[in-house]
Scaffold this motif. Structure first.
Motif, PDB file in Angstrom:
ATOM      1  N   ALA A 130       8.940  25.718   7.316  1.00 59.92           N
ATOM      2  CA  ALA A 130       7.794  25.302   8.991  1.00 59.92           C
ATOM      3  C   ALA A 130       8.530  23.848   9.576  1.00 59.92           C
ATOM      4  CB  ALA A 130       6.865  25.170   8.320  1.00 59.92           C
ATOM      5  N   THR A 190       6.481  38.223   2.678  1.00 66.08           N
ATOM      6  CA  THR A 190       6.765  38.457   4.322  1.00 66.08           C
ATOM      7  C   THR A 190       5.749  38.377   4.802  1.00 66.08           C
ATOM      8  OG1 THR A 190       8.435  39.035   5.513  1.00 66.08           O
ATOM      9  CG2 THR A 190       8.411  37.182   4.520  1.00 66.08           C
ATOM     10  N   THR A 221       9.515  31.740   8.345  1.00 66.61           N
ATOM     11  CA  THR A 221       8.586  31.862   9.308  1.00 66.61           C
ATOM     12  C   THR A 221       9.090  31.736  10.586  1.00 66.61           C
ATOM     13  OG1 THR A 221       6.591  30.453  10.223  1.00 66.61           O
ATOM     14  CG2 THR A 221       8.969  29.521   9.693  1.00 66.61           C
ATOM     15  N   ASP A 253      12.449  32.779  15.300  1.00 64.80           N
ATOM     16  CA  ASP A 253      12.404  33.167  13.565  1.00 64.80           C
ATOM     17  C   ASP A 253      13.387  32.583  13.151  1.00 64.80           C
ATOM     18  OD1 ASP A 253      12.147  35.036  11.099  1.00 64.80           O
ATOM     19  OD2 ASP A 253      12.253  36.094  12.243  1.00 64.80           O
ATOM     20  N   THR A 275      14.352  31.263   8.745  1.00 64.91           N
ATOM     21  CA  THR A 275      15.007  31.116   7.595  1.00 64.91           C
ATOM     22  C   THR A 275      15.886  30.040   7.042  1.00 64.91           C
ATOM     23  OG1 THR A 275      14.241  33.660   8.139  1.00 64.91           O
ATOM     24  CG2 THR A 275      15.058  32.807   5.698  1.00 64.91           C
ATOM     25  N   GLY A 306       9.878  26.584   1.539  1.00 62.41           N
ATOM     26  CA  GLY A 306       8.718  26.883   2.961  1.00 62.41           C
ATOM     27  C   GLY A 306       7.971  25.604   3.192  1.00 62.41           C
ATOM     28  N   GLU A 339       4.200  39.976   9.327  1.00 61.62           N
ATOM     29  CA  GLU A 339       5.268  39.133  10.231  1.00 61.62           C
ATOM     30  C   GLU A 339       5.007  40.615  11.412  1.00 61.62           C
ATOM     31  OE1 GLU A 339       9.359  40.150   9.818  1.00 61.62           O
ATOM     32  OE2 GLU A 339       9.020  39.708   8.125  1.00 61.62           O
ATOM     33  N   THR A 369       4.696  28.535   4.170  1.00 62.33           N
ATOM     34  CA  THR A 369       5.602  28.066   5.097  1.00 62.33           C
ATOM     35  C   THR A 369       4.986  27.133   5.909  1.00 62.33           C
ATOM     36  OG1 THR A 369       5.028  30.186   6.125  1.00 62.33           O
ATOM     37  CG2 THR A 369       7.490  29.542   5.402  1.00 62.33           C
ATOM     38  N   CYS A 406       1.399  23.907  10.748  1.00 60.23           N
ATOM     39  CA  CYS A 406       2.531  24.842  10.600  1.00 60.23           C
ATOM     40  C   CYS A 406       2.739  25.308  12.333  1.00 60.23           C
ATOM     41  CB  CYS A 406       2.360  26.700  10.629  1.00 60.23           C
ATOM     42  SG  CYS A 406       0.918  27.372  10.953  1.00 60.23           S
ATOM     43  N   GLU A 445       5.283  35.165  11.979  1.00 63.40           N
ATOM     44  CA  GLU A 445       5.221  35.358  10.546  1.00 63.40           C
ATOM     45  C   GLU A 445       4.630  33.865   9.704  1.00 63.40           C
ATOM     46  OE1 GLU A 445       9.536  36.713   8.342  1.00 63.40           O
ATOM     47  OE2 GLU A 445       9.522  36.125   9.793  1.00 63.40           O
ATOM     48  N   HIS A 446       4.249  34.591   8.391  1.00 63.58           N
ATOM     49  CA  HIS A 446       4.966  33.125   7.341  1.00 63.58           C
ATOM     50  C   HIS A 446       4.997  34.381   6.116  1.00 63.58           C
ATOM     51  CE1 HIS A 446       2.508  30.561   9.036  1.00 63.58           C
ATOM     52  NE2 HIS A 446       1.813  30.749   9.507  1.00 63.58           N
ATOM     53  N   THR A 447       5.272  32.787   5.045  1.00 63.18           N
ATOM     54  CA  THR A 447       6.150  33.355   4.179  1.00 63.18           C
ATOM     55  C   THR A 447       4.989  33.137   2.908  1.00 63.18           C
ATOM     56  OG1 THR A 447       8.383  33.188   4.129  1.00 63.18           O
ATOM     57  CG2 THR A 447       7.189  32.914   1.968  1.00 63.18           C
TER      58      THR A 447
END
Length: 251
Positions: free
Chosen positions: A9, A187, A94, A82, A84, A5, A189, A234, A241, A220-222
């Motif tokens: 970020a 997530t 994120t 976005d 990943t 994560g 988001e 993230t 972030c 979005e965050h994890t």
């Protein structure tokens, strides 16, 4: 999950630092791809169910899953990036919406309140809470600010799989009664709109847009669920972030 994560970020922050008016979304894709590979990771979107690029870049009326191409970002645009990445057997996911140059007041408000809506949803997370509590918090915030909530695309479980079975709607639906437990990773988001939240799909099978052509934003965050809240995975080891670092227009 924390290490992967944090890498997601870091890649997103670095990519955002490159973005300027006149830059193509393909150039963003190349940067993200190279940054992920250099860190010993794989860009999760590449090849996922046939997706052709390493990042999603969704501009203006594109809700999500915009495919990078030769389009150049222009002053006044907003763009969601976005990211990943997959490393050590797990994914970190994120995204952030950036404003390019001088952006109209309605778009600034949309971006700012979508960021807040994400954190309203995060605030509803704790062991014993229902998934529907997340959607209620986001929906209530969006409606207070006369913004639409996209229903077709939702948060999801993430870990060893890019998208696992857990579904996290950003609107309230009491039928989503799954109880959150310690250690669950997923997530949040939210995708909010200035106009209708209804979505249409382009012929490429990926690009989702608002039916009325009005703008949309996403953050979005994890997360990991804890006994009394949520841990944002993230973020960098220093706690940074892109959401916090890029609140003003770039380029």
């Amino acid at each position: 999950m924390r290490r992967t994560g944090a890498l997601a970020a870091e890649v997103l922050i670095a990519a955002c630092g490159q973005v300027r008016a006149g830059m193509t979304t393909d150039a963003i894709d190349r940067f993200v791809h190279d940054a992920a590979v250099a860190a010993g990771a794989y860009p999760s979107p590449l090849g996922y169910r046939g997706y052709p690029k390493s990042v999603c870049t969704s501009v203006n009326e594109v809700i999500c899953h915009g495919i990078p191409d030769s389009r150049r970002l222009a002053p006044g645009d907003i763009v969601n990036i976005d990211v990943t990445v997959y490393r050590e057997g797990v994914h970190g996911d994120t995204s952030v919406t950036l404003m390019i140059g001088e952006v109209d007041e309605h778009s600034r408000r949309l971006v700012a309140e979508t960021r807040v809506a994400l954190h309203e949803g995060i605030g509803a997370v704790q062991a014993g809470a229902a998934v529907s509590d997340i959607g209620r918090a986001i929906q209530n915030h969006a409606w207070r600010h006369s913004l639409g909530v996209v229903r077709e695309f939702i948060g999801h479980g993430v870990g060893t799989e890019f998208h696992s079975g857990l579904q996290v709607p950003h609107y309230y639906d009491r039928r989503h009664s799954t109880v959150l437990g310690e250690g669950m990773t997923f997530t949040i988001e939210p995708m909010l709109t200035l106009g209708s939240p209804e979505a249409a799909m382009w012929d490429d099978g990926w690009t989702a847009v608002t039916v009325d052509g009005r703008r949309t934003a996403q953050f979005e965050h994890t997360l990991a669920c804890t006994a009394d809240g949520a841990e944002i995975l993230t973020r960098t080891p220093a706690g940074e972030c892109a959401h916090d670092l890029f609140t003003e227009p770039v380029g």
